[in-house]
Design a protein around this motif. Structure first.
Motif, PDB file in Angstrom:
ATOM      1  N   ALA A  16      43.087  93.168  -7.434  1.00 47.84           N
ATOM      2  CA  ALA A  16      43.788  92.072  -7.908  1.00 47.84           C
ATOM      3  C   ALA A  16      42.207  90.755  -7.880  1.00 47.84           C
ATOM      4  N   GLU A  17      41.205  91.571  -7.060  1.00 43.76           N
ATOM      5  CA  GLU A  17      40.387  90.814  -6.141  1.00 43.76           C
ATOM      6  C   GLU A  17      38.961  91.331  -7.201  1.00 43.76           C
ATOM      7  N   GLU A  18      39.442  92.933  -7.485  1.00 43.18           N
ATOM      8  CA  GLU A  18      38.106  93.338  -8.741  1.00 43.18           C
ATOM      9  C   GLU A  18      38.166  92.611  -9.694  1.00 43.18           C
ATOM     10  N   TYR A  19      39.734  91.804 -10.284  1.00 45.79           N
ATOM     11  CA  TYR A  19      40.064  91.624 -11.548  1.00 45.79           C
ATOM     12  C   TYR A  19      40.276  90.731 -11.802  1.00 45.79           C
ATOM     13  N   ARG A  20      39.871  89.601 -11.388  1.00 45.07           N
ATOM     14  CA  ARG A  20      39.562  88.336 -10.686  1.00 45.07           C
ATOM     15  C   ARG A  20      38.389  88.388 -11.147  1.00 45.07           C
ATOM     16  N   VAL A  22      36.955  89.182 -14.745  1.00 43.82           N
ATOM     17  CA  VAL A  22      37.380  87.493 -15.323  1.00 43.82           C
ATOM     18  C   VAL A  22      36.623  86.648 -15.470  1.00 43.82           C
ATOM     19  N   ASP A  23      36.424  86.306 -14.169  1.00 45.17           N
ATOM     20  CA  ASP A  23      35.525  84.656 -14.020  1.00 45.17           C
ATOM     21  C   ASP A  23      34.048  85.641 -14.947  1.00 45.17           C
ATOM     22  N   ALA A  24      33.298  86.444 -14.516  1.00 40.75           N
ATOM     23  CA  ALA A  24      32.109  86.879 -14.824  1.00 40.75           C
ATOM     24  C   ALA A  24      32.117  87.086 -16.324  1.00 40.75           C
ATOM     25  N   ALA A  25      33.119  87.361 -17.247  1.00 36.36           N
ATOM     26  CA  ALA A  25      32.917  87.390 -18.711  1.00 36.36           C
ATOM     27  C   ALA A  25      33.230  85.728 -19.650  1.00 36.36           C
TER      28      ALA A  25
END
Length: 80
Positions: A39-43, A46-49
């Protein structure tokens, strides 16, 4: 890459690998289907995009076409 059945049978190990920073690819019918990540990597992704994405107004204003002439169309006649 794991098959869907292998991932299902070893779901705890797949989750542990993702939490340890090792994403696991899962295939369905021999083709890549999903990637299990933390979940940390996913977030982070998403934040970078979202930070790279400009506003819709900026996107529209960047249109290279310049000013466009409006069509001089007449309304059609409607019979009641």
């Amino acid at each position: 890459m794991l098959t869907r059945q292998d991932a299902k049978n070893r779901f705890s190990a797949v989750v542990e690998a993702a939490l340890a920073g090792r994403p696991r690819e899962v295939s369905r019918r021999g083709k890549p289907a999903v990637v299990v990540i933390s979940a940390e990597e996913y977030r982070r992704l998403v934040d970078a995009a979202q930070s790279r994405r400009g506003s819709f107004a900026d996107h529209v204003m960047a249109f290279p076409g310049g000013v466009m002439e409006r069509a001089q169309a007449r309304p059609r006649e409607v019979l009641f």
